[in-house]
Motif scaffolding. Structure first.
Motif, PDB file in Angstrom:
ATOM      1  N   LYS A  97     -52.896  32.262  43.994  1.00  0.00           N
ATOM      2  CA  LYS A  97     -51.846  33.148  43.486  1.00  0.00           C
ATOM      3  C   LYS A  97     -50.665  33.219  44.430  1.00  0.00           C
ATOM      4  O   LYS A  97     -50.485  34.174  45.177  1.00  0.00           O
ATOM      5  CB  LYS A  97     -52.424  34.531  43.207  1.00  0.00           C
ATOM      6  CG  LYS A  97     -52.749  34.648  41.729  1.00  0.00           C
ATOM      7  CD  LYS A  97     -52.646  36.044  41.150  1.00  0.00           C
ATOM      8  CE  LYS A  97     -51.542  36.152  40.150  1.00  0.00           C
ATOM      9  NZ  LYS A  97     -50.276  36.559  40.638  1.00  0.00           N
ATOM     10  N   ALA A  99     -47.583  33.378  43.428  1.00  0.00           N
ATOM     11  CA  ALA A  99     -46.433  34.058  42.821  1.00  0.00           C
ATOM     12  C   ALA A  99     -46.105  35.371  43.536  1.00  0.00           C
ATOM     13  O   ALA A  99     -46.996  36.075  44.003  1.00  0.00           O
ATOM     14  CB  ALA A  99     -46.709  34.336  41.343  1.00  0.00           C
ATOM     15  N   VAL A 101     -45.218  38.617  42.524  1.00  0.00           N
ATOM     16  CA  VAL A 101     -45.221  39.426  41.306  1.00  0.00           C
ATOM     17  C   VAL A 101     -44.508  40.751  41.584  1.00  0.00           C
ATOM     18  O   VAL A 101     -44.792  41.405  42.585  1.00  0.00           O
ATOM     19  CB  VAL A 101     -46.679  39.707  40.860  1.00  0.00           C
ATOM     20  CG1 VAL A 101     -46.703  40.469  39.548  1.00  0.00           C
ATOM     21  CG2 VAL A 101     -47.480  38.416  40.754  1.00  0.00           C
ATOM     22  N   ASP A 103     -43.907  44.440  41.752  1.00  0.00           N
ATOM     23  CA  ASP A 103     -44.836  45.574  41.752  1.00  0.00           C
ATOM     24  C   ASP A 103     -44.415  46.642  40.750  1.00  0.00           C
ATOM     25  O   ASP A 103     -45.243  47.411  40.278  1.00  0.00           O
ATOM     26  CB  ASP A 103     -44.892  46.201  43.151  1.00  0.00           C
ATOM     27  CG  ASP A 103     -45.519  45.256  44.160  1.00  0.00           C
ATOM     28  OD1 ASP A 103     -46.451  44.514  43.770  1.00  0.00           O
ATOM     29  OD2 ASP A 103     -45.083  45.246  45.327  1.00  0.00           O
ATOM     30  N   PRO A 129     -49.184  45.934  36.492  1.00  0.00           N
ATOM     31  CA  PRO A 129     -50.589  45.661  36.821  1.00  0.00           C
ATOM     32  C   PRO A 129     -50.683  44.752  38.040  1.00  0.00           C
ATOM     33  O   PRO A 129     -49.820  43.894  38.243  1.00  0.00           O
ATOM     34  CB  PRO A 129     -51.099  44.934  35.565  1.00  0.00           C
ATOM     35  CG  PRO A 129     -49.896  44.425  34.859  1.00  0.00           C
ATOM     36  CD  PRO A 129     -48.779  45.368  35.195  1.00  0.00           C
ATOM     37  N   ASP A 130     -51.718  44.955  38.854  1.00  0.00           N
ATOM     38  CA  ASP A 130     -51.988  44.051  39.978  1.00  0.00           C
ATOM     39  C   ASP A 130     -52.934  42.961  39.453  1.00  0.00           C
ATOM     40  O   ASP A 130     -54.127  43.194  39.279  1.00  0.00           O
ATOM     41  CB  ASP A 130     -52.609  44.820  41.144  1.00  0.00           C
ATOM     42  CG  ASP A 130     -52.746  43.950  42.391  1.00  0.00           C
ATOM     43  OD1 ASP A 130     -52.993  42.728  42.244  1.00  0.00           O
ATOM     44  OD2 ASP A 130     -52.608  44.487  43.503  1.00  0.00           O
ATOM     45  N   ILE A 131     -52.360  41.806  39.191  1.00  0.00           N
ATOM     46  CA  ILE A 131     -53.107  40.721  38.529  1.00  0.00           C
ATOM     47  C   ILE A 131     -54.273  40.266  39.396  1.00  0.00           C
ATOM     48  O   ILE A 131     -55.404  40.113  38.924  1.00  0.00           O
ATOM     49  CB  ILE A 131     -52.168  39.529  38.235  1.00  0.00           C
ATOM     50  CG1 ILE A 131     -50.964  39.987  37.402  1.00  0.00           C
ATOM     51  CG2 ILE A 131     -52.926  38.420  37.509  1.00  0.00           C
ATOM     52  CD1 ILE A 131     -49.826  38.968  37.342  1.00  0.00           C
ATOM     53  N   LEU A 132     -53.989  40.058  40.669  1.00  0.00           N
ATOM     54  CA  LEU A 132     -55.028  39.529  41.558  1.00  0.00           C
ATOM     55  C   LEU A 132     -56.161  40.537  41.747  1.00  0.00           C
ATOM     56  O   LEU A 132     -57.330  40.152  41.816  1.00  0.00           O
ATOM     57  CB  LEU A 132     -54.393  39.156  42.899  1.00  0.00           C
ATOM     58  CG  LEU A 132     -55.175  38.247  43.826  1.00  0.00           C
ATOM     59  CD1 LEU A 132     -55.716  37.011  43.132  1.00  0.00           C
ATOM     60  CD2 LEU A 132     -54.315  37.857  45.015  1.00  0.00           C
ATOM     61  N   PHE A 147     -51.910  35.387  48.525  1.00  0.00           N
ATOM     62  CA  PHE A 147     -50.864  35.231  49.535  1.00  0.00           C
ATOM     63  C   PHE A 147     -50.432  36.610  49.994  1.00  0.00           C
ATOM     64  O   PHE A 147     -50.496  37.569  49.214  1.00  0.00           O
ATOM     65  CB  PHE A 147     -49.655  34.480  48.953  1.00  0.00           C
ATOM     66  CG  PHE A 147     -49.833  32.992  48.992  1.00  0.00           C
ATOM     67  CD1 PHE A 147     -50.714  32.377  48.129  1.00  0.00           C
ATOM     68  CD2 PHE A 147     -49.143  32.225  49.913  1.00  0.00           C
ATOM     69  CE1 PHE A 147     -50.913  31.009  48.176  1.00  0.00           C
ATOM     70  CE2 PHE A 147     -49.329  30.845  49.965  1.00  0.00           C
ATOM     71  CZ  PHE A 147     -50.213  30.238  49.099  1.00  0.00           C
ATOM     72  N   LYS A 161     -55.655  43.310  52.053  1.00  0.00           N
ATOM     73  CA  LYS A 161     -55.526  42.712  50.713  1.00  0.00           C
ATOM     74  C   LYS A 161     -56.715  41.808  50.405  1.00  0.00           C
ATOM     75  O   LYS A 161     -57.209  41.781  49.272  1.00  0.00           O
ATOM     76  CB  LYS A 161     -54.214  41.928  50.597  1.00  0.00           C
ATOM     77  CG  LYS A 161     -53.001  42.842  50.544  1.00  0.00           C
ATOM     78  CD  LYS A 161     -51.679  42.110  50.651  1.00  0.00           C
ATOM     79  CE  LYS A 161     -50.561  43.135  50.830  1.00  0.00           C
ATOM     80  NZ  LYS A 161     -49.254  42.528  51.073  1.00  0.00           N
ATOM     81  N   LYS A 165     -58.767  43.063  47.155  1.00  0.00           N
ATOM     82  CA  LYS A 165     -58.669  42.210  45.957  1.00  0.00           C
ATOM     83  C   LYS A 165     -59.854  41.260  45.822  1.00  0.00           C
ATOM     84  O   LYS A 165     -59.851  40.412  44.933  1.00  0.00           O
ATOM     85  CB  LYS A 165     -57.333  41.451  45.972  1.00  0.00           C
ATOM     86  CG  LYS A 165     -56.132  42.401  46.103  1.00  0.00           C
ATOM     87  CD  LYS A 165     -54.808  41.765  45.795  1.00  0.00           C
ATOM     88  CE  LYS A 165     -53.663  42.702  46.194  1.00  0.00           C
ATOM     89  NZ  LYS A 165     -52.431  42.450  45.429  1.00  0.00           N
TER      90      LYS A 165
END
Ligand code: CTP
Ligand code: CA
Length: 223
Positions: A97, A99, A101, A103, A129-132, A147, A161, A165
Motif C-alpha cells: 500500500k 498510496a 490516502v 485521511d 476509511p483507513d483502508i489498510l 508505508f 502503524k 494495522k
C-alpha cells in the motif's frame, strides 16, 4: 544485478499495489490533494510484473504511464480506492500500500463552483476509511505491506502503524529529507518488521528500492 535470476520468481503470485495520492473533491473544479506522484508504487508494480507476478495497480491520479504488463485501475477518492482494494483483496497473495490516502474529505461536495465572498471560507472535513487497517482486520493468507511517510519520530510512528494495522512489515521514510519522499526519483527507507528487526538502506533509486521491498515479500513466502 541478478535480474535474470529474479525474473520469474514471482510467477503464480498475485499482487495488489496501490499508488499515488487520492484526491477529494470540494466542487466541480477543486479538490484537496497531497504531494504523492505515484513513483514508488508504480516502480513496485513494474518490478513485480518483471518478476512474473500478476499485478493489479490501483492508482490515484498521476502523470505516469501505465507500467508494462500491469492491470491499472485509476480512481480519485479514498472511498473509491477502498472499494477497489476490497474487491481484489480475497484473490491476492500480497498487498503493497504505497498510496498516500487522504485521511479526510470535505463533508459535502458542492454541486456548483464555490464562489468567493469577502468572508473567510471554513471547510468541514470528515474522516475517510483507513483502508489498510480494514485489510489488517480481514487478512488471512495475504502479506500486508504498509508505508509510513513521516516528518519526525519515524521509528516510533512506523512501528505503531505496523502493529495497529496488523502488517507484515512497514516501509518508512523521512519526507522532510530533500532527496527522499515525494516528487523525487530517489528514496531513503527503513524497513521495520514484526520480529522487531529494522533494516536501514542508503539513498537509492525507487526502482532499486522496489526490488528490495519485493525481496522482503519473497523472503516471507520462503523464496
Ligand atoms: N492508509 C490507508 N488508508 C488511509 C490512510 C492510510 O490505507 N485512510 C495506508 C497508507 O497507504 C500507508 C499506511 O496506511 O500504507 C500509512 O499511512 P499514513 O498516512 O502514514 O498513516 P495514518 O494511519 O494515516 O496516520 P497519520 O497520517 O496520522 O500519520
Ligand atoms: Ca495519513
Amino acid at each position: 544485478q541478478d535480474g535474470f535470476h529474479k525474473r520469474k520468481e514471482m510467477a503464480g503470485r498475485k499482487l495488489l499495489v496501490t499508488a499515488g495520492g487520492t484526491i477529494e473533491p470540494l466542487d466541480p473544479v477543486r479538490f484537496i490533494g497531497n504531494r504523492s506522484t505515484g513513483r514508488m508504487g508504480y516502480a513496485i508494480a513494474e518490478e513485480a510484473a518483471c518478476r512474473g507476478a500478476e499485478v493489479v495497480l490501483i492508482s490515484g491520479p498521476t502523470s505516469l504511464p501505465d507500467p508494462c504488463g500491469v492491470r491499472v485501475v485509476r480512481l480519485e477518492t479514498a472511498r473509491e480506492m477502498r472499494d477497489a482494494v476490497l474487491q481484489s483483496f480475497s484473490s491476492v497473495d500480497a498487498v503493497i500500500k504505497a498510496a498516500a490516502v487522504a485521511d479526510y474529505r470535505p463533508v459535502e461536495v458542492s454541486p456548483h463552483k464555490i464562489k468567493k465572498s469577502d468572508d473567510d471560507l471554513v471547510l468541514h472535513l470528515v474522516r475517510n476509511p483507513d483502508i489498510l487497517y480494514e485489510l489488517g482486520q480481514k487478512k488471512k493468507h495475504q502479506i500486508l505491506v504498509g508505508f509510513a511517510a513521516e516528518t519526525c519520530r519515524v521509528e516510533e510512528y512506523a512501528r505503531s502503524k505496523l502493529e495497529r494495522k496488523n502488517l507484515d512489515f512497514i516501509v518508512a521514510n523521512d519526507v522532510s529529507e530533500p532527496d527522499a519522499g515525494f516528487a523525487v526519483e530517489t528514496n531513503r527507507i527503513r524497513i521495520f518488521d514484526r520480529n522487531g528487526h529494522a533494516t536501514a538502506y542508503p539513498l537509492k533509486s525507487k526502482r532499486e528500492l522496489a526490488g528490495i521491498i519485493l525481496d522482503h515479500v519473497a523472503s516471507i513466502w520462503g523464496n
